[in-house]
Design an enzyme around this catalytic site. Structure first.
Site, PDB file in Angstrom:
ATOM      1  N   ARG A  35       0.834  -1.212   0.000  1.00 36.49           N
ATOM      2  CA  ARG A  35       0.000   0.000   0.000  1.00 36.49           C
ATOM      3  C   ARG A  35       0.863   1.255   0.000  1.00 36.49           C
ATOM      4  O   ARG A  35       0.641   2.169  -0.789  1.00 36.49           O
ATOM      5  CB  ARG A  35      -0.944  -0.015   1.203  1.00 36.49           C
ATOM      6  CG  ARG A  35      -1.918   1.169   1.236  1.00 36.49           C
ATOM      7  CD  ARG A  35      -3.014   0.929   2.246  1.00 36.49           C
ATOM      8  NE  ARG A  35      -2.506   0.876   3.602  1.00 36.49           N
ATOM      9  CZ  ARG A  35      -2.418   1.946   4.420  1.00 36.49           C
ATOM     10  NH1 ARG A  35      -2.799   3.131   3.986  1.00 36.49           N
ATOM     11  NH2 ARG A  35      -1.957   1.808   5.637  1.00 36.49           N
ATOM     12  N   ASP A  61      -3.537   1.368  -3.054  1.00 34.79           N
ATOM     13  CA  ASP A  61      -4.509   0.999  -2.030  1.00 34.79           C
ATOM     14  C   ASP A  61      -5.585   0.102  -2.638  1.00 34.79           C
ATOM     15  O   ASP A  61      -6.345   0.531  -3.514  1.00 34.79           O
ATOM     16  CB  ASP A  61      -5.148   2.266  -1.446  1.00 34.79           C
ATOM     17  CG  ASP A  61      -5.972   1.977  -0.211  1.00 34.79           C
ATOM     18  OD1 ASP A  61      -6.329   0.804   0.032  1.00 34.79           O
ATOM     19  OD2 ASP A  61      -6.280   2.938   0.521  1.00 34.79           O
ATOM     20  N   ASN A  88      -2.774 -11.445  -0.372  1.00 38.84           N
ATOM     21  CA  ASN A  88      -2.342 -11.452   1.016  1.00 38.84           C
ATOM     22  C   ASN A  88      -2.672 -10.154   1.740  1.00 38.84           C
ATOM     23  O   ASN A  88      -2.857 -10.155   2.955  1.00 38.84           O
ATOM     24  CB  ASN A  88      -0.834 -11.707   1.074  1.00 38.84           C
ATOM     25  CG  ASN A  88      -0.266 -11.436   2.445  1.00 38.84           C
ATOM     26  OD1 ASN A  88      -0.548 -12.144   3.395  1.00 38.84           O
ATOM     27  ND2 ASN A  88       0.546 -10.387   2.551  1.00 38.84           N
ATOM     28  N   TYR A 153     -12.197 -10.026  17.225  1.00 36.58           N
ATOM     29  CA  TYR A 153     -12.123  -8.997  16.189  1.00 36.58           C
ATOM     30  C   TYR A 153     -13.403  -9.092  15.345  1.00 36.58           C
ATOM     31  O   TYR A 153     -13.370  -9.611  14.221  1.00 36.58           O
ATOM     32  CB  TYR A 153     -10.916  -9.220  15.279  1.00 36.58           C
ATOM     33  CG  TYR A 153      -9.561  -9.124  15.934  1.00 36.58           C
ATOM     34  CD1 TYR A 153      -8.759  -7.999  15.741  1.00 36.58           C
ATOM     35  CD2 TYR A 153      -9.051 -10.159  16.709  1.00 36.58           C
ATOM     36  CE1 TYR A 153      -7.492  -7.913  16.303  1.00 36.58           C
ATOM     37  CE2 TYR A 153      -7.792 -10.086  17.281  1.00 36.58           C
ATOM     38  CZ  TYR A 153      -7.018  -8.951  17.079  1.00 36.58           C
ATOM     39  OH  TYR A 153      -5.769  -8.875  17.636  1.00 36.58           O
ATOM     40  N   ALA A 158     -15.884 -10.797  10.386  1.00 40.15           N
ATOM     41  CA  ALA A 158     -16.975 -10.809   9.403  1.00 40.15           C
ATOM     42  C   ALA A 158     -16.442 -10.696   7.985  1.00 40.15           C
ATOM     43  O   ALA A 158     -16.869 -11.433   7.075  1.00 40.15           O
ATOM     44  CB  ALA A 158     -17.945  -9.669   9.703  1.00 40.15           C
ATOM     45  N   LYS A 160     -13.350 -11.349   6.866  1.00 43.99           N
ATOM     46  CA  LYS A 160     -12.536 -12.502   6.488  1.00 43.99           C
ATOM     47  C   LYS A 160     -13.402 -13.733   6.251  1.00 43.99           C
ATOM     48  O   LYS A 160     -13.076 -14.586   5.417  1.00 43.99           O
ATOM     49  CB  LYS A 160     -11.490 -12.783   7.567  1.00 43.99           C
ATOM     50  CG  LYS A 160     -10.357 -11.765   7.621  1.00 43.99           C
ATOM     51  CD  LYS A 160      -9.474 -11.818   6.378  1.00 43.99           C
ATOM     52  CE  LYS A 160      -8.203 -11.003   6.564  1.00 43.99           C
ATOM     53  NZ  LYS A 160      -7.301 -11.076   5.392  1.00 43.99           N
ATOM     54  N   ILE A 189       0.663 -15.192  14.127  1.00 49.71           N
ATOM     55  CA  ILE A 189       1.914 -15.171  13.365  1.00 49.71           C
ATOM     56  C   ILE A 189       2.778 -14.013  13.845  1.00 49.71           C
ATOM     57  O   ILE A 189       2.300 -12.882  13.994  1.00 49.71           O
ATOM     58  CB  ILE A 189       1.642 -15.026  11.852  1.00 49.71           C
ATOM     59  CG1 ILE A 189       0.709 -16.136  11.368  1.00 49.71           C
ATOM     60  CG2 ILE A 189       2.953 -15.021  11.078  1.00 49.71           C
ATOM     61  CD1 ILE A 189       1.244 -17.542  11.542  1.00 49.71           C
TER      62      ILE A 189
END
Length: 249
Positions: A35, A61, A88, A153, A158, A160, A189
């Site tokens: 980005r 973006d 990703n 979260y 929602a 994802k 991670i």
């Protein structure tokens, strides 16, 4: 002309950068995106060039409704083809259900689910022409782990979750062309940086709940992505594969 070309979004650090490194030996052309982290992206690009891989860097973006089309266009103009997409790029919104707003939810969907849809739609005509067309999206454990001892979260979860459903639908659409579409779902991670993510203390606390006893590394997730992009994974499609150390066994 390159033999095999991939787009990797969010490739300036973390999982995206680790995925790019995994592909140095099997791809001749990479389009890596970030980005705004031009310096991080250039570091990955320099590694790619050092490995003999032709690379194109693109900043932009993905919440911009036109950017997915632009990214694919630049890839095809540079390399003449496109074989794989690794979606990703994404972000968590660290707000509770009560703290979040409708605008936050819309932004989460735009950045995580809608951006994937737009990128995959733009890429599909070219990937269909590949002998080993592949699409891999990166999801999140937040859509699967709902417990009082791990931060919730709701907005990211929602969006994802919607991403995973889109992956399955796209897999069905592209199957007749021999293209596979899958989702890799990381657990906790260890990032290259912790901006907009959990603190080191919170990651340590979460690690105590992981059966394998450690946080994952970006390379752990990149290995799964690399496999799904390979010819060996040609009979795997529409799947959501967790890389999480057993977090939600």
């Amino acid at each position: 002309m390159s033999k095999r070309v991939a787009i990797i979004t969010g490739a300036s650090s973390g999982i995206g950068a680790a995925t790019a490194r995994k592909l140095f030996e099997s791809f001749d052309g990479l389009v890596i995106h970030a980005r705004k982290s031009a310096a991080g992206l250039e570091r990955v690009a320099e590694e790619a060039r050092g490995a003999g891989v032709e690379v194109l860097t693109v900043l932009g973006d993905l919440t911009d409704s036109n950017f997915g089309d632009q990214l694919v266009k630049q890839a095809v103009e540079r390399f003449g083809r496109l074989d794989c997409v690794v979606a990703n790029a994404g972000f968590p919104i660290i707000k509770t259900f009560e703290e979040g707003t409708r605008a936050d939810l819309e932004y989460a969907f735009q950045g995580n689910a809608i951006s994937f849809y737009s990128l995959a739609k733009a890429a599909a005509p070219f990937i269909r022409q590949s002998e080993n067309g592949r699409v891999v999206a990166v999801g999140s454990f937040t859509s699967h782990v709902f417990r009082t001892d791990i931060r919730n979260y709701p907005l990211s979860a929602a969006s994802k979750g919607a991403l995973e459903v889109t992956v399955k639908s796209l897999a069905l659409e592209l199957a007749k062309s021999g293209v596979t579409v899958n989702c890799v779902i990381p657990g906790c991670i260890q990032k290259d940086h912790m901006e907009d993510s959990v603190s080191d203390e919170e990651l340590t606390e979460q690690t105590r709940r992981i059966p394998l006893g450690r946080a994952g590394q970006p390379s752990d997730v990149a290995s799964a992505i690399s496999f799904l992009l390979s010819p060996d994974a040609g009979y795997i499609t529409g799947q959501c594969i967790h890389v999480n150390g057993g977090l939600h066994i």
